[in-house]
Design a protein around this motif. Structure first.
Motif: not given
Length: 285
Positions: A137-138, A159-161, A198-201, A205-206
């Protein structure tokens, strides 16, 4: 893409059902705090199509202190009972504590859902010792059970990636089977609503990292703030985000409303041509 031991053969995302053995859960308000109620929910959500049941014994947000011993008492007997009744179902333990994970895996859990991003540095090592799976997780460094305060990321997706893939690689080096890892962007944890959207948008990329993505969207604050809805009124928003994410390749969804989530995943998959309708007679007979 990394193959996953948890996914089905139909190419659709799977559902991880939430079972909280806590008296102060933010959503169900302790509805499954008692053993019998929690076991009944396990039976119900498995019948509805959940492929994973995620059992947790501590509320994610601020609340009364729960010792590791008490957390073990809350989750381990239930894990053992579900494992005995449903040996083919994956059981996940939602914990950030390595001692809890160790006992949970011994009782039948085969996946560790670490929603606090390796706060306990030994947690992925315990999963690896048992050859169990691991959710990476992040949180942006937030301490367990605290809320974010004026958080900032230069690029939240990057950052999540970086954080989740680094955890995934560490977990593999510690013995966690590569095919038993998920990465989770972890909405609301160390993030605000703009970050969540933004994570959904930019979910493509993830997904493009190749690690199977698990999303925990269910009734989260970012949904409530986007729509101006209280916790009990966030199901429609959750399902809209689920449909969007399923279309973009998310592999699993952690959910309170299992049947509705299964239906959204299947309907989205049918629109995309991944699966056929289940019962077609209209205009054909």
């Amino acid at each position: 893409m990394t193959s996953s031991a948890f996914l089905g053969d139909d190419g659709l995302a799977i559902v991880m059902a939430i079972i909280n053995t806590t008296p102060d859960s933010f959503y169900d308000k302790g509805a499954t705090a008692k053993f019998d109620d929690a076991l009944a929910r396990a039976e119900k959500v498995i019948a509805q199509g959940a492929r994973i049941v995620d059992i947790g014994g501590v509320k994610a947000g601020p609340g009364d202190f729960v010792s590791p011993a008490e957390e073990i008492d809350r989750v381990v007997p239930l894990i053992a009972a579900v494992h005995e009744r449903f040996p083919g179902v994956t059981i996940s333990v939602d914990t950030w504590r390595s001692e809890v994970a160790d006992r949970a895996i011994a009782a039948g859990a085969t996946l560790v859902n670490d929603t606090w991003a390796g706060h306990d540095h030994e947690l992925s090592a315990v999963a690896g010792q048992h050859r169990a799976g691991y959710v990476c997780s992040h949180t942006g460094g937030v301490i367990p059970r605290t809320r974010p305060y004026r958080v900032h990321f230069d690029d939240v997706v990057q950052s999540v990636i970086e954080e989740t893939t680094a955890q995934a690689e560490l977990a593999v080096s510690r013995g966690v089977p590569e095919e038993m890892i998920f990465i989770d962007p972890t909405h609301d944890f160390g993030k605000n609503t703009f970050h969540g959207l933004e994570l959904l948008r930019r979910i493509d990329e993830i997904v493009a990292t190749g690690w199977p993505v698990l999303m925990a969207l269910s009734n989260k604050d970012f949904v409530g703030e986007t729509l101006g809805r209280e916790v009990s009124e966030r199901v429609a928003g959750t399902l809209a985000a689920t449909a969007w994410s399923g279309q973009h390749g998310v592999a699993a969804f952690r959910a309170h409303e299992v049947q509705e989530t299964v239906d959204v995943i299947r309907m989205t998959g049918a629109i995309m041509g991944k699966v056929a309708p289940l019962d077609t007679t209209r205009g054909l007979a």
